[in-house]
Motif scaffolding. Structure first.
Motif, PDB file in Angstrom:
ATOM      1  N   LEU A 340       0.830  -1.200   0.000  1.00 39.97           N
ATOM      2  CA  LEU A 340       0.000   0.000   0.000  1.00 39.97           C
ATOM      3  C   LEU A 340       0.868   1.256   0.000  1.00 39.97           C
ATOM      4  CD1 LEU A 340      -2.694   1.504   0.218  1.00 39.97           C
ATOM      5  CD2 LEU A 340      -2.622   1.139   2.697  1.00 39.97           C
ATOM      6  N   LEU A 341       1.911   1.240   0.792  1.00 42.62           N
ATOM      7  CA  LEU A 341       2.826   2.375   0.868  1.00 42.62           C
ATOM      8  C   LEU A 341       3.505   2.619  -0.480  1.00 42.62           C
ATOM      9  CD1 LEU A 341       4.010   4.454   2.837  1.00 42.62           C
ATOM     10  CD2 LEU A 341       5.814   2.804   3.375  1.00 42.62           C
ATOM     11  N   LEU A 342       3.872   1.533  -1.157  1.00 37.26           N
ATOM     12  CA  LEU A 342       4.514   1.637  -2.475  1.00 37.26           C
ATOM     13  C   LEU A 342       3.559   2.212  -3.511  1.00 37.26           C
ATOM     14  CD1 LEU A 342       7.077   0.991  -4.130  1.00 37.26           C
ATOM     15  CD2 LEU A 342       6.101  -1.264  -4.586  1.00 37.26           C
ATOM     16  N   GLU A 343       2.285   1.817  -3.430  1.00 36.92           N
ATOM     17  CA  GLU A 343       1.279   2.320  -4.377  1.00 36.92           C
ATOM     18  C   GLU A 343       0.955   3.796  -4.112  1.00 36.92           C
ATOM     19  OE1 GLU A 343      -2.051  -0.268  -3.935  1.00 36.92           O
ATOM     20  OE2 GLU A 343      -1.040  -1.997  -4.829  1.00 36.92           O
ATOM     21  N   ALA A 344       0.970   4.175  -2.842  1.00 40.66           N
ATOM     22  CA  ALA A 344       0.635   5.557  -2.486  1.00 40.66           C
ATOM     23  C   ALA A 344       1.786   6.520  -2.789  1.00 40.66           C
ATOM     24  CB  ALA A 344       0.263   5.634  -1.011  1.00 40.66           C
ATOM     25  N   TYR A 345       2.994   6.050  -2.579  1.00 39.82           N
ATOM     26  CA  TYR A 345       4.175   6.900  -2.780  1.00 39.82           C
ATOM     27  C   TYR A 345       5.240   6.139  -3.572  1.00 39.82           C
ATOM     28  CZ  TYR A 345       1.769   9.558   0.767  1.00 39.82           C
ATOM     29  OH  TYR A 345       0.803  10.250   1.448  1.00 39.82           O
ATOM     30  N   PRO A 346       4.970   5.909  -4.852  1.00 40.17           N
ATOM     31  CA  PRO A 346       5.939   5.173  -5.670  1.00 40.17           C
ATOM     32  C   PRO A 346       7.233   5.958  -5.812  1.00 40.17           C
ATOM     33  CG  PRO A 346       4.243   6.163  -7.051  1.00 40.17           C
ATOM     34  CD  PRO A 346       3.811   6.364  -5.632  1.00 40.17           C
ATOM     35  N   PRO A 347       8.363   5.260  -5.883  1.00 38.64           N
ATOM     36  CA  PRO A 347       9.636   5.975  -6.048  1.00 38.64           C
ATOM     37  C   PRO A 347       9.663   6.707  -7.383  1.00 38.64           C
ATOM     38  CG  PRO A 347       9.928   3.607  -6.364  1.00 38.64           C
ATOM     39  CD  PRO A 347       8.537   3.801  -5.849  1.00 38.64           C
ATOM     40  N   PRO A 348      10.312   7.852  -7.442  1.00 38.11           N
ATOM     41  CA  PRO A 348      10.360   8.599  -8.706  1.00 38.11           C
ATOM     42  C   PRO A 348      11.068   7.800  -9.791  1.00 38.11           C
ATOM     43  CG  PRO A 348      11.902   9.512  -7.098  1.00 38.11           C
ATOM     44  CD  PRO A 348      11.066   8.516  -6.365  1.00 38.11           C
ATOM     45  N   ALA A 349      10.554   7.915 -11.008  1.00 35.64           N
ATOM     46  CA  ALA A 349      11.160   7.193 -12.129  1.00 35.64           C
ATOM     47  C   ALA A 349      12.561   7.726 -12.384  1.00 35.64           C
ATOM     48  CB  ALA A 349      10.294   7.371 -13.379  1.00 35.64           C
ATOM     49  N   ALA A 350      13.471   6.811 -12.677  1.00 41.59           N
ATOM     50  CA  ALA A 350      14.856   7.195 -12.953  1.00 41.59           C
ATOM     51  C   ALA A 350      14.926   7.958 -14.274  1.00 41.59           C
ATOM     52  CB  ALA A 350      15.747   5.959 -13.004  1.00 41.59           C
ATOM     53  N   LYS A 351      15.681   9.030 -14.278  1.00 43.19           N
ATOM     54  CA  LYS A 351      15.831   9.816 -15.498  1.00 43.19           C
ATOM     55  C   LYS A 351      16.788   9.107 -16.466  1.00 43.19           C
ATOM     56  CE  LYS A 351      15.070  14.285 -13.247  1.00 43.19           C
ATOM     57  NZ  LYS A 351      15.655  15.622 -12.959  1.00 43.19           N
ATOM     58  N   PRO A 352      16.409   9.009 -17.753  1.00 45.52           N
ATOM     59  CA  PRO A 352      17.304   8.358 -18.715  1.00 45.52           C
ATOM     60  C   PRO A 352      18.598   9.144 -18.873  1.00 45.52           C
ATOM     61  CG  PRO A 352      15.499   9.482 -19.835  1.00 45.52           C
ATOM     62  CD  PRO A 352      15.196   9.524 -18.377  1.00 45.52           C
ATOM     63  N   LYS A 353      19.711   8.402 -18.958  1.00 44.72           N
ATOM     64  CA  LYS A 353      21.003   9.046 -19.099  1.00 44.72           C
ATOM     65  C   LYS A 353      21.168   9.584 -20.516  1.00 44.72           C
ATOM     66  CE  LYS A 353      23.410   6.357 -15.566  1.00 44.72           C
ATOM     67  NZ  LYS A 353      24.568   5.444 -15.292  1.00 44.72           N
ATOM     68  N   ALA A 354      21.636  10.786 -20.610  1.00 47.50           N
ATOM     69  CA  ALA A 354      21.859  11.397 -21.922  1.00 47.50           C
ATOM     70  C   ALA A 354      23.089  10.782 -22.570  1.00 47.50           C
ATOM     71  CB  ALA A 354      22.042  12.897 -21.762  1.00 47.50           C
ATOM     72  N   VAL A 355      22.962  10.392 -23.826  1.00 46.53           N
ATOM     73  CA  VAL A 355      24.079   9.808 -24.562  1.00 46.53           C
ATOM     74  C   VAL A 355      24.887  10.927 -25.195  1.00 46.53           C
ATOM     75  CG1 VAL A 355      24.759   8.258 -26.438  1.00 46.53           C
ATOM     76  CG2 VAL A 355      22.742   7.734 -25.030  1.00 46.53           C
ATOM     77  N   LYS A 356      26.138  10.981 -24.822  1.00 46.90           N
ATOM     78  CA  LYS A 356      26.991  12.031 -25.355  1.00 46.90           C
ATOM     79  C   LYS A 356      27.464  11.693 -26.761  1.00 46.90           C
ATOM     80  CE  LYS A 356      28.774  13.753 -20.950  1.00 46.90           C
ATOM     81  NZ  LYS A 356      30.002  14.039 -20.147  1.00 46.90           N
ATOM     82  N   GLN A 357      27.347  12.659 -27.642  1.00 48.39           N
ATOM     83  CA  GLN A 357      27.827  12.487 -29.010  1.00 48.39           C
ATOM     84  C   GLN A 357      29.327  12.740 -29.053  1.00 48.39           C
ATOM     85  OE1 GLN A 357      26.021  11.530 -31.582  1.00 48.39           O
ATOM     86  NE2 GLN A 357      24.074  11.479 -30.473  1.00 48.39           N
ATOM     87  N   LYS A 358      30.033  11.840 -29.754  1.00 50.25           N
ATOM     88  CA  LYS A 358      31.466  12.042 -29.910  1.00 50.25           C
ATOM     89  C   LYS A 358      31.729  13.218 -30.845  1.00 50.25           C
ATOM     90  CE  LYS A 358      32.949   7.290 -29.078  1.00 50.25           C
ATOM     91  NZ  LYS A 358      33.686   6.137 -29.623  1.00 50.25           N
ATOM     92  N   LYS A 359      32.579  14.089 -30.391  1.00 50.31           N
ATOM     93  CA  LYS A 359      32.896  15.260 -31.194  1.00 50.31           C
ATOM     94  C   LYS A 359      34.234  15.085 -31.899  1.00 50.31           C
ATOM     95  CE  LYS A 359      30.388  18.486 -28.223  1.00 50.31           C
ATOM     96  NZ  LYS A 359      30.489  19.707 -27.391  1.00 50.31           N
ATOM     97  N   LYS A 360      34.274  15.522 -33.149  1.00 49.03           N
ATOM     98  CA  LYS A 360      35.522  15.495 -33.899  1.00 49.03           C
ATOM     99  C   LYS A 360      36.184  16.852 -33.715  1.00 49.03           C
ATOM    100  CE  LYS A 360      33.774  12.316 -37.407  1.00 49.03           C
ATOM    101  NZ  LYS A 360      34.650  11.180 -37.250  1.00 49.03           N
ATOM    102  N   HIS A 361      37.368  16.814 -33.152  1.00 45.23           N
ATOM    103  CA  HIS A 361      38.072  18.051 -32.845  1.00 45.23           C
ATOM    104  C   HIS A 361      39.081  18.422 -33.934  1.00 45.23           C
ATOM    105  CE1 HIS A 361      36.317  17.970 -28.858  1.00 45.23           C
ATOM    106  NE2 HIS A 361      36.689  16.700 -28.768  1.00 45.23           N
ATOM    107  N   ASN A 362      39.503  19.662 -33.940  1.00 50.41           N
ATOM    108  CA  ASN A 362      40.558  20.179 -34.822  1.00 50.41           C
ATOM    109  C   ASN A 362      40.211  20.086 -36.297  1.00 50.41           C
ATOM    110  OD1 ASN A 362      42.145  20.618 -32.518  1.00 50.41           O
ATOM    111  ND2 ASN A 362      42.867  18.484 -32.577  1.00 50.41           N
ATOM    112  N   LYS A 363      38.919  20.118 -36.643  1.00 51.63           N
ATOM    113  CA  LYS A 363      38.496  20.121 -38.043  1.00 51.63           C
ATOM    114  C   LYS A 363      37.533  21.270 -38.269  1.00 51.63           C
ATOM    115  CE  LYS A 363      39.031  15.208 -39.124  1.00 51.63           C
ATOM    116  NZ  LYS A 363      38.386  14.025 -39.707  1.00 51.63           N
ATOM    117  N   ARG A 364      37.720  21.920 -39.414  1.00 57.21           N
ATOM    118  CA  ARG A 364      36.805  22.998 -39.755  1.00 57.21           C
ATOM    119  C   ARG A 364      35.422  22.425 -40.039  1.00 57.21           C
ATOM    120  NH1 ARG A 364      40.600  23.776 -43.547  1.00 57.21           N
ATOM    121  NH2 ARG A 364      39.009  23.600 -45.180  1.00 57.21           N
TER     122      ARG A 364
END
Length: 391
Positions: A340-364
């Protein structure tokens, strides 16, 4: 024991912060016992200050009052969505279990109480029509003013908060009571009800108000402020840690949340459970040993005169609170209550981790674009070769 109307009046009004309609109360008691209700909106997790109205409900029962407890489920999400609609039903059940558990721990007989869920009548045709009638009478100013101490105040308030006071006023009529009991923070809603109910042809009710219990930080104890309160299901260690961090300066009584706990919770509940008020300040023998207090005034006086150290007061209050909470924790250990406690106060949903895009450096930028275009051309040639029949 047979009580006179005067004795019942004394029991009903003792230790209250304010009474509106004292003469009306005396006149009613001269004829019969009164009917009253106390309401609570199932929003945040219940905290220890709920012991204060529970102790007063015991007084009302002893005075022969017919007591109803309103679980105001619709009010819960009207108040700035403190309880989302999809969680209200579970929280209503949770609140009922908690209130019953507190009353059992204090020895208050549940068979003399009536529990009512607000939506059982607030969705009826009759209630809705009266609500519309009120909406045609009440000004925006009056509705906003009435809810200012109770309804959560935000920069851009929803219309629902303006409906809240009118519905609480109508509860008095639809629950068929003579009086409503609440905290003194409800005063503006109570005077709102006294003004507008007679305009609908309904009688003005009696209003009984408890003083507010200061939180651990000295301000109002609130379900929405975890630093101001102790939850009924906090562990013993959590209780000790919260009390340890509470404001409690040596010799300072004003704004002292720890002393306020002793005054408003520990002394009254001790008297109700054992028949006499008692609070023990625990101290090692080399510092004077334990001291038993049978009234709050003596404890406050000794603390003001620096005869009681804040550290000793804090550890003693924490120990007394844990003793008070033990039977409630035990009730909620079952698998059914945990679900009952779990149904009344469910834990907050975990936020999805942002996927970092690989950046190409030193190029115009133009070089990166050209590289992407060449890659696309190569891929197209590969697909064309794969689909070519070389036989």
């Amino acid at each position: 024991m047979v009580q006179t109307p005067e004795q019942k009046f004394e029991l009903i009004t003792r230790n209250l912060g304010e009474v509106l309609g004292a003469d009306q109360l005396k006149a009613t008691l001269a004829e019969r016992d009164i009917k009253l209700y106390w309401g609570t909106a199932p929003t945040g997790r219940v905290h220890i200050a709920y012991f204060v109205p529970m102790v007063k409900l015991a007084d009302y029962l002893q005075a022969g009052c017919h007591v109803k407890i309103l679980l105001a489920d619709i009010h819960a999400f009207l108040d700035n969505m403190k309880a989302p609609i999809e969680l209200v039903q579970a929280r209503t059940k949770y609140y009922e279990q908690v209130v019953k558990s507190i009353l059992r721990s204090l020895g208050v007989p549940l068979e003399k109480l009536e529990f009512v869920v607000g939506s059982s009548y607030e969705l009826s045709r009759e209630f809705s029509m009266d609500n519309y009638k009120l909406a045609a009478l009440v000004t925006e100013h009056d509705a906003k003013k009435a809810g200012s101490e109770v309804v959560k105040q935000v920069a851009s308030p929803a219309l629902s908060g303006l409906l809240y006071p009118g519905m609480q006023a109508l509860d008095e009529e639809y629950l068929g009571v003579d009086a409503q009991f609440g905290g003194i923070d409800q005063r503006k809603i109570f005077t709102f009800a006294e003004k507008y109910l007679p305009m609908l042809g309904y009688s003005k009710r009696i209003h009984l108000m408890n003083s507010m219990v200061p939180g651990l930080n000295g301000s109002k104890m609130s379900a929405s402020d975890p630093n101001s309160k102790i939850d009924l299901l906090d562990t013993k260690k959590e209780v000790q840690n919260k009390i340890k961090k509470a404001y409690c300066e040596l010799g300072v009584v004003e704004g002292n949340g720890v002393l306020a706990f002793a005054k408003n919770v520990l002394f009254p509940t001790s008297e109700l459970r054992t028949g006499h008020a008692e609070f023990v300040v625990l101290r090692p023998e080399q510092y004077g040993g334990n001291t038993v207090y049978t009234d709050y005034a003596s404890l406050e006086s000794d603390f003001a005169e620096e005869k009681v150290h804040p550290g000793d007061l804090k550890s003693s209050v924490a120990a007394a609170i844990n003793t008070l909470l033990d039977p409630i924790r035990e009730h909620f250990e079952s698998a059914e209550m945990q679900q009952l406690l779990l149904e009344a106060y469910p834990p907050p949903a975990a936020k999805p981790k942002a996927v970092k895009q690989k950046k190409k450096h030193n190029k115009r930028p133009d070089a990166v674009d050209a590289e992407a275009e060449a890659g696309a051309e190569v891929k197209a040639v590969e697909e064309q070769l794969a689909n070519t029949n070389l036989d």
